[in-house]
Design a protein around this motif. Structure first.
Motif, PDB file in Angstrom:
ATOM      1  N   ALA A 112      -0.585  69.584  90.655  1.00  0.00           N
ATOM      2  CA  ALA A 112      -0.103  69.366  88.995  1.00  0.00           C
ATOM      3  C   ALA A 112      -1.101  69.841  88.123  1.00  0.00           C
ATOM      4  O   ALA A 112      -0.710  70.671  87.186  1.00  0.00           O
ATOM      5  CB  ALA A 112       0.062  67.831  88.595  1.00  0.00           C
ATOM      6  N   ALA A 113      -2.383  69.792  88.445  1.00  0.00           N
ATOM      7  CA  ALA A 113      -3.605  70.320  87.496  1.00  0.00           C
ATOM      8  C   ALA A 113      -3.666  71.849  87.609  1.00  0.00           C
ATOM      9  O   ALA A 113      -3.656  72.241  86.413  1.00  0.00           O
ATOM     10  CB  ALA A 113      -4.720  69.702  88.074  1.00  0.00           C
ATOM     11  N   LEU A 114      -3.259  72.398  88.584  1.00  0.00           N
ATOM     12  CA  LEU A 114      -3.485  73.894  88.478  1.00  0.00           C
ATOM     13  C   LEU A 114      -2.265  74.396  87.833  1.00  0.00           C
ATOM     14  O   LEU A 114      -2.103  75.465  87.190  1.00  0.00           O
ATOM     15  CB  LEU A 114      -3.234  74.222  90.103  1.00  0.00           C
ATOM     16  N   LEU A 115      -0.970  73.680  88.130  1.00  0.00           N
ATOM     17  CA  LEU A 115       0.342  74.150  87.311  1.00  0.00           C
ATOM     18  C   LEU A 115      -0.055  74.041  85.703  1.00  0.00           C
ATOM     19  O   LEU A 115       0.440  75.074  84.883  1.00  0.00           O
ATOM     20  CB  LEU A 115       1.504  73.364  88.060  1.00  0.00           C
ATOM     21  N   GLY A 116      -0.572  72.962  85.517  1.00  0.00           N
ATOM     22  CA  GLY A 116      -0.704  72.804  83.914  1.00  0.00           C
ATOM     23  C   GLY A 116      -1.775  73.819  83.265  1.00  0.00           C
ATOM     24  O   GLY A 116      -1.449  74.398  82.313  1.00  0.00           O
ATOM     25  N   GLU A 117      -2.671  74.019  84.136  1.00  0.00           N
ATOM     26  CA  GLU A 117      -3.753  75.109  83.793  1.00  0.00           C
ATOM     27  C   GLU A 117      -3.051  76.454  83.551  1.00  0.00           C
ATOM     28  O   GLU A 117      -3.250  77.225  82.955  1.00  0.00           O
ATOM     29  CB  GLU A 117      -4.995  75.069  84.925  1.00  0.00           C
ATOM     30  N   CYS A 118      -2.301  76.562  84.464  1.00  0.00           N
ATOM     31  CA  CYS A 118      -1.692  78.170  84.467  1.00  0.00           C
ATOM     32  C   CYS A 118      -0.918  78.409  83.109  1.00  0.00           C
ATOM     33  O   CYS A 118      -0.888  79.597  82.662  1.00  0.00           O
ATOM     34  CB  CYS A 118      -0.706  78.443  85.714  1.00  0.00           C
ATOM     35  N   VAL A 119      -0.122  77.343  82.617  1.00  0.00           N
ATOM     36  CA  VAL A 119       0.504  77.307  81.523  1.00  0.00           C
ATOM     37  C   VAL A 119      -0.283  77.684  80.372  1.00  0.00           C
ATOM     38  O   VAL A 119      -0.019  78.340  79.577  1.00  0.00           O
ATOM     39  CB  VAL A 119       1.173  76.202  81.211  1.00  0.00           C
ATOM     40  N   VAL A 120      -1.361  77.002  80.282  1.00  0.00           N
ATOM     41  CA  VAL A 120      -2.557  77.054  79.138  1.00  0.00           C
ATOM     42  C   VAL A 120      -3.140  78.531  79.002  1.00  0.00           C
ATOM     43  O   VAL A 120      -3.021  79.351  78.182  1.00  0.00           O
ATOM     44  CB  VAL A 120      -3.460  76.314  79.193  1.00  0.00           C
ATOM     45  N   ARG A 121      -3.425  78.927  80.472  1.00  0.00           N
ATOM     46  CA  ARG A 121      -4.007  80.348  80.415  1.00  0.00           C
ATOM     47  C   ARG A 121      -2.926  81.464  80.189  1.00  0.00           C
ATOM     48  O   ARG A 121      -3.197  82.570  79.462  1.00  0.00           O
ATOM     49  CB  ARG A 121      -4.665  80.561  81.992  1.00  0.00           C
ATOM     50  N   ALA A 122      -1.714  81.266  80.549  1.00  0.00           N
ATOM     51  CA  ALA A 122      -0.808  82.296  80.465  1.00  0.00           C
ATOM     52  C   ALA A 122      -0.357  82.576  78.781  1.00  0.00           C
ATOM     53  O   ALA A 122      -0.264  83.462  78.379  1.00  0.00           O
ATOM     54  CB  ALA A 122       0.572  81.860  81.281  1.00  0.00           C
ATOM     55  N   VAL A 123      -0.322  81.292  78.285  1.00  0.00           N
ATOM     56  CA  VAL A 123      -0.013  81.313  76.663  1.00  0.00           C
ATOM     57  C   VAL A 123      -1.171  82.085  76.163  1.00  0.00           C
ATOM     58  O   VAL A 123      -0.995  82.864  75.209  1.00  0.00           O
ATOM     59  CB  VAL A 123       0.355  80.058  76.254  1.00  0.00           C
ATOM     60  N   GLY A 124      -2.179  81.745  76.392  1.00  0.00           N
ATOM     61  CA  GLY A 124      -3.454  82.289  75.563  1.00  0.00           C
ATOM     62  C   GLY A 124      -3.725  83.720  75.988  1.00  0.00           C
ATOM     63  O   GLY A 124      -4.229  84.554  75.145  1.00  0.00           O
ATOM     64  N   ALA A 125      -3.515  84.205  77.084  1.00  0.00           N
ATOM     65  CA  ALA A 125      -3.292  85.628  77.587  1.00  0.00           C
ATOM     66  C   ALA A 125      -2.776  86.412  76.537  1.00  0.00           C
ATOM     67  O   ALA A 125      -3.228  87.523  76.294  1.00  0.00           O
ATOM     68  CB  ALA A 125      -3.006  85.852  78.882  1.00  0.00           C
ATOM     69  N   TYR A 126      -1.617  86.175  76.051  1.00  0.00           N
ATOM     70  CA  TYR A 126      -0.665  86.990  75.156  1.00  0.00           C
ATOM     71  C   TYR A 126      -0.745  86.306  73.621  1.00  0.00           C
ATOM     72  O   TYR A 126       0.043  87.138  72.997  1.00  0.00           O
ATOM     73  CB  TYR A 126       0.816  86.823  75.833  1.00  0.00           C
ATOM     74  N   THR A 127      -1.376  85.453  73.279  1.00  0.00           N
ATOM     75  CA  THR A 127      -1.558  84.966  72.018  1.00  0.00           C
ATOM     76  C   THR A 127      -2.842  85.112  71.240  1.00  0.00           C
ATOM     77  O   THR A 127      -2.958  85.115  70.054  1.00  0.00           O
ATOM     78  CB  THR A 127      -0.863  83.468  71.708  1.00  0.00           C
ATOM     79  N   LEU A 128      -4.117  85.159  72.159  1.00  0.00           N
ATOM     80  CA  LEU A 128      -5.325  85.122  71.787  1.00  0.00           C
ATOM     81  C   LEU A 128      -5.812  86.474  72.060  1.00  0.00           C
ATOM     82  O   LEU A 128      -5.437  87.209  72.919  1.00  0.00           O
ATOM     83  CB  LEU A 128      -6.278  84.139  72.389  1.00  0.00           C
ATOM     84  N   PRO A 129      -7.016  86.871  71.189  1.00  0.00           N
ATOM     85  CA  PRO A 129      -7.562  88.119  71.618  1.00  0.00           C
ATOM     86  C   PRO A 129      -8.209  87.924  73.101  1.00  0.00           C
ATOM     87  O   PRO A 129      -8.736  87.186  73.458  1.00  0.00           O
ATOM     88  CB  PRO A 129      -8.959  88.217  70.451  1.00  0.00           C
ATOM     89  N   VAL A 130      -8.231  89.210  73.538  1.00  0.00           N
ATOM     90  CA  VAL A 130      -8.711  89.432  74.898  1.00  0.00           C
ATOM     91  C   VAL A 130     -10.125  88.653  74.904  1.00  0.00           C
ATOM     92  O   VAL A 130     -10.611  87.940  76.073  1.00  0.00           O
ATOM     93  CB  VAL A 130      -8.703  90.785  75.458  1.00  0.00           C
ATOM     94  N   GLU A 131     -11.140  89.338  74.269  1.00  0.00           N
ATOM     95  CA  GLU A 131     -12.405  88.634  74.219  1.00  0.00           C
ATOM     96  C   GLU A 131     -12.557  87.146  74.269  1.00  0.00           C
ATOM     97  O   GLU A 131     -13.570  86.779  74.690  1.00  0.00           O
ATOM     98  CB  GLU A 131     -13.305  89.373  73.022  1.00  0.00           C
ATOM     99  N   THR A 132     -11.658  86.557  73.236  1.00  0.00           N
ATOM    100  CA  THR A 132     -11.914  85.138  73.007  1.00  0.00           C
ATOM    101  C   THR A 132     -11.354  84.326  74.332  1.00  0.00           C
ATOM    102  O   THR A 132     -12.031  83.670  75.101  1.00  0.00           O
ATOM    103  CB  THR A 132     -10.928  84.766  72.094  1.00  0.00           C
ATOM    104  N   MET A 133     -10.087  85.136  75.023  1.00  0.00           N
ATOM    105  CA  MET A 133      -9.499  84.416  76.200  1.00  0.00           C
ATOM    106  C   MET A 133     -10.336  84.630  77.377  1.00  0.00           C
ATOM    107  O   MET A 133     -10.254  83.858  78.440  1.00  0.00           O
ATOM    108  CB  MET A 133      -8.296  85.082  76.530  1.00  0.00           C
TER     109      MET A 133
END
Length: 234
Positions: A174-195
């Motif tokens: 469950a923790a890994l599934l939750g983490e993947c959602v956060v990272r996927a959203v951030g990858a396409y909404t935040l600057p690459v350098e920030t992510m």
């Protein structure tokens, strides 16, 4: 791994286990995190400083964790399900990212790795065949043959032990599934350098959270039951 008969009849069953201090346990727990997270992050910024582009730096900084995973499997000469899953997903996602040439996809592929691994871990736990057991068992028995025999008896006859074993894997899935959602959203909404650094922080936080919670609801109760069973067996 010894057979049940060999474990019970081993002449060294009452020998003391190797010293396992809290400091050594903490170092053992943090070392994979340092290698798989700290080194790639440092490599990324070093390569960027050396003049490589974002995509190239991300690609090269992913090589060491992949090599380390493959080497670990080859060294043990045994391929367990979780190790095979990690290697396969890493290789496929890296090749896909290289073919597309998108640095955001390179960041998002990490969430893809986490989601697939997390989903498989969660499904195997819910089916009563927790995949994390292969890594948990050596950590709890610590090479003690009496504890190893106790594990086998509890796994065969204790419903409470099996539930704790399943909870341990379920927390990680469950923790890994939750983490993947956060990272996927951030990858396409935040600057690459920030992510790059924020994704690492998210992953580290997830690992710490999963480690603490799975220990509380799974590993600690299992360790207590193993100690009690081993003492009764002696």
């Amino acid at each position: 791994m010894t057979s049940p008969a060999a474990t019970v009849t081993a002449p060294v069953a009452d020998a003391p286990a190797a010293p396992h201090t809290p400091r050594n346990a903490l170092l053992d727990s943090l070392m994979p995190l340092l290698v798989d997270v700290g080194v790639p992050l440092a490599s990324y910024y070093a390569l960027k400083t050396a003049g490589l582009g974002t995509f190239a730096a991300l690609a090269w900084s992913s090589v060491l964790p992949a090599v380390r995973t493959v080497w670990g499997v080859a060294r043990k000469r045994r391929l367990n399900g979780l190790a095979a899953l990690i290697v396969t997903v890493n290789v496929v996602s890296l090749l896909t990212s290289l073919a597309v040439g998108d640095p955001r996809l390179m960041l998002a592929k990490d969430s893809g790795v986490s989601s697939i691994i997390g989903l498989v871990i969660l499904v195997t736990a819910l089916k009563g065949q927790p995949m994390m057991t292969a890594g948990l068992r050596p950590w709890l028995v610590k090479g003690d043959t009496a504890k190893d025999a106790a594990w086998q008896r509890l796994a065969a006859g204790s419903a409470a032990f099996r539930r704790a074993e399943i909870r341990f894997s379920a927390v990680w899935g469950a923790a890994l599934l939750g983490e993947c959602v956060v990272r996927a959203v951030g990858a396409y909404t935040l600057p690459v350098e920030t992510m790059v650094w924020l994704g690492t922080v998210a992953m580290a936080a997830t690992l710490v959270f999963a480690f603490l919670l799975s220990g509380r609801v799974g590993a600690v109760p299992m360790e207590r039951m193993i100690a009690e069973e081993a003492g009764a067996g002696r």
